[in-house]
Design a protein around this motif. Structure first.
Motif, short mmCIF file in Angstrom:
data_model
loop_
_atom_site.label_atom_id
_atom_site.label_comp_id
_atom_site.label_asym_id
_atom_site.label_seq_id
_atom_site.Cartn_x
_atom_site.Cartn_y
_atom_site.Cartn_z
N ARG A 3 -60.89 1.19 17.57
CA ARG A 3 -62.26 0.73 17.25
C ARG A 3 -62.29 0.08 16.07
NH1 ARG A 3 -65.26 -0.86 21.48
NH2 ARG A 3 -67.25 -0.54 20.12
N LEU A 4 -63.19 -0.92 15.96
CA LEU A 4 -63.31 -1.56 14.46
C LEU A 4 -65.06 -1.52 14.09
CD1 LEU A 4 -60.96 -4.49 14.67
CD2 LEU A 4 -60.68 -2.54 13.95
N LEU A 24 -61.71 -12.18 20.46
CA LEU A 24 -62.63 -11.76 21.35
C LEU A 24 -62.23 -9.98 21.52
CD1 LEU A 24 -61.88 -14.43 24.12
CD2 LEU A 24 -64.16 -14.15 22.71
N LEU A 25 -61.40 -9.74 21.12
CA LEU A 25 -61.03 -8.26 21.42
C LEU A 25 -61.55 -7.38 20.41
CD1 LEU A 25 -59.78 -6.04 23.08
CD2 LEU A 25 -57.70 -6.41 21.87
N PHE A 26 -61.41 -8.00 18.87
CA PHE A 26 -61.93 -7.28 17.86
C PHE A 26 -63.36 -7.38 18.02
CE2 PHE A 26 -58.73 -8.68 14.45
CZ PHE A 26 -57.77 -7.98 14.79
N ALA A 27 -64.15 -8.35 18.43
CA ALA A 27 -65.66 -8.37 18.63
C ALA A 27 -65.93 -7.29 19.80
CB ALA A 27 -66.22 -9.45 19.15
N GLU A 28 -65.14 -7.10 20.79
CA GLU A 28 -65.44 -6.28 21.94
C GLU A 28 -64.99 -4.64 21.22
OE1 GLU A 28 -63.24 -4.48 25.97
OE2 GLU A 28 -62.99 -6.77 25.61
N ALA A 29 -64.37 -4.62 20.35
CA ALA A 29 -64.09 -3.10 19.53
C ALA A 29 -65.10 -2.87 18.61
CB ALA A 29 -62.53 -3.29 19.08
N GLY A 30 -65.95 -3.92 18.17
CA GLY A 30 -67.13 -3.70 17.56
C GLY A 30 -66.96 -4.29 16.11
N ALA A 31 -66.32 -5.21 15.88
CA ALA A 31 -66.01 -5.95 14.60
C ALA A 31 -67.02 -7.03 14.52
CB ALA A 31 -64.67 -6.37 14.49
N GLN A 32 -67.44 -7.58 13.42
CA GLN A 32 -67.91 -8.95 13.14
C GLN A 32 -66.95 -9.74 12.98
OE1 GLN A 32 -72.06 -7.78 10.79
NE2 GLN A 32 -70.51 -6.11 10.54
N VAL A 33 -66.67 -11.06 13.46
CA VAL A 33 -65.46 -11.70 13.40
C VAL A 33 -65.80 -13.19 12.82
CG1 VAL A 33 -63.56 -12.47 14.60
CG2 VAL A 33 -64.82 -10.61 15.40
N VAL A 34 -65.12 -13.42 11.72
CA VAL A 34 -65.08 -14.79 11.06
C VAL A 34 -63.70 -15.51 11.73
CG1 VAL A 34 -64.51 -16.16 9.03
CG2 VAL A 34 -65.83 -13.87 8.99
N VAL A 35 -64.02 -16.53 12.52
CA VAL A 35 -62.84 -17.10 13.26
C VAL A 35 -62.60 -18.53 12.47
CG1 VAL A 35 -62.22 -18.33 15.77
CG2 VAL A 35 -63.96 -16.40 15.56
N ALA A 36 -61.40 -18.51 12.09
CA ALA A 36 -61.09 -19.71 11.27
C ALA A 36 -59.95 -20.51 11.86
CB ALA A 36 -60.38 -19.11 9.85
N ILE A 223 -50.82 -9.32 23.29
CA ILE A 223 -50.45 -9.34 21.97
C ILE A 223 -51.77 -8.92 21.22
CG2 ILE A 223 -49.63 -10.69 20.19
CD1 ILE A 223 -47.62 -10.53 22.62
N ALA A 224 -52.94 -9.25 21.76
CA ALA A 224 -54.06 -8.85 21.10
C ALA A 224 -54.14 -7.39 21.14
CB ALA A 224 -55.46 -9.55 21.70
N GLN A 225 -53.88 -6.72 21.88
CA GLN A 225 -54.01 -5.40 22.02
C GLN A 225 -53.17 -4.55 20.92
OE1 GLN A 225 -55.94 -3.16 23.67
NE2 GLN A 225 -56.90 -4.54 25.26
N ALA A 226 -51.98 -5.07 20.59
CA ALA A 226 -51.05 -4.60 19.71
C ALA A 226 -51.61 -4.71 18.21
CB ALA A 226 -49.71 -5.36 19.82
N VAL A 227 -52.27 -6.09 18.10
CA VAL A 227 -52.82 -6.26 16.89
C VAL A 227 -54.12 -5.41 16.47
CG1 VAL A 227 -53.95 -8.15 15.44
CG2 VAL A 227 -52.36 -8.75 17.17
N LEU A 228 -54.80 -5.01 17.53
CA LEU A 228 -55.97 -4.24 17.35
C LEU A 228 -55.44 -2.96 16.87
CD1 LEU A 228 -58.96 -3.43 17.79
CD2 LEU A 228 -58.69 -3.08 20.22
#
Length: 251
Positions: A3-4, A24-36, A223-228
């Motif tokens: 989780r984040l 999207l996955l970071f946000a689902e995991a609780g993060a506040q996200v800056v999308v660049a 791939i996103a799951q591995a990054v998380l």
């Protein structure tokens, strides 16, 4: 632990493909996200999807090969959300050529987007990261072995993999972990662009990409799951690692 919650994350190259899926996955995991992304409209669309899901996100248009843009992306995270805990350096481009067909300007652009960007984002992010921070850089299977008609891409991703190791050594005592995720062929707009560059039929190109033990190419979400995992406390003892996510292709 995967989780984040309460963490602030930057995702570069967040307008599409692996970047969008990870944001999207970071946000689902609780993060506040800056999308660049250099594609400002695409970054806005990713941020809108996150906000629509009930999470927090802001989009930043910028060229991560330009130092002032990197500084601005990092400052946006800190000014908007009060800190920075996760950096996913994902922005990248590919040119499918041999050395004979690649001009120096194209070489420089690939190196700028794929390598210089990682240096610049880390240069400005690391001083603002707290203990427990995590950096994940997108490498490639072709950063660990060679590939045909992709000399600049292979060179750039090998640089990312080894820069990741050097960063991990330098900043471990500050409590910052640095790892690379190394995808195989993944069904993204970039993969379709490769087929176009090589003047190959998409169906045939996709079938060739699936020629690996698992019999298919990857999805951005996989791939996103591995990054998380690498970004989260689930990987608290993992640093300097080059995690391969390719359906067995490198094996």
């Amino acid at each position: 632990m995967n989780r984040l919650d309460g963490k602030v994350a930057i995702v570069t190259g967040g307008a599409s493909g692996i970047g969008r899926a990870t944001a999207l996955l970071f946000a689902e995991a609780g993060a506040q996200v800056v999308v660049a992304d250099i594609d400002g409209a695409g970054a806005e669309e990713t941020a809108k999807q996150i906000v629509a899901s009930g999470a927090a996100a802001v989009a930043v248009q910028g060229d991560v090969s330009a130092e002032e843009d990197c500084r601005r992306i990092v400052r946006t995270a800190v000014d908007t959300y009060g800190g920075l805990h996760v950096l996913f350096n994902n922005a990248g481009i590919i040119r499918r050529t041999t050395v004979l067909d690649l001009d120096a300007d194209e070489w420089d652009r690939v190196m700028a987007v794929n390598v210089r960007s990682v240096f610049l984002m880390c240069k400005h992010a690391v001083p603002l990261m707290t203990e427990g921070g995590s950096i994940v850089n997108t490498g490639s299977g072709w950063g660990l072995k060679g590939g045909g008609n992709a000399i600049s891409y292979c060179a750039s991703k090998a640089a990312v993999v080894n820069m990741t190791r050097a960063l991990a050594i330098d900043h471990a005592k500050a409590g910052i972990r640095v790892n690379s995720v190394n995808p195989g062929d993944t069904n993204t707009p970039m993969l379709r662009d490769e087929a176009r560059q090589l003047n190959e039929d998409w169906a045939a190109f996709e079938a060739d990409a699936a020629d690996r033990p698992m019999g298919r190419s990857g999805s951005p979400e996989e791939i996103a799951q591995a990054v998380l995992f690498l970004a989260s406390d689930a990987a608290s003892y993992v640093t300097g690692s080059a995690l391969v996510v390719d359906g067995g292709g490198l094996a």
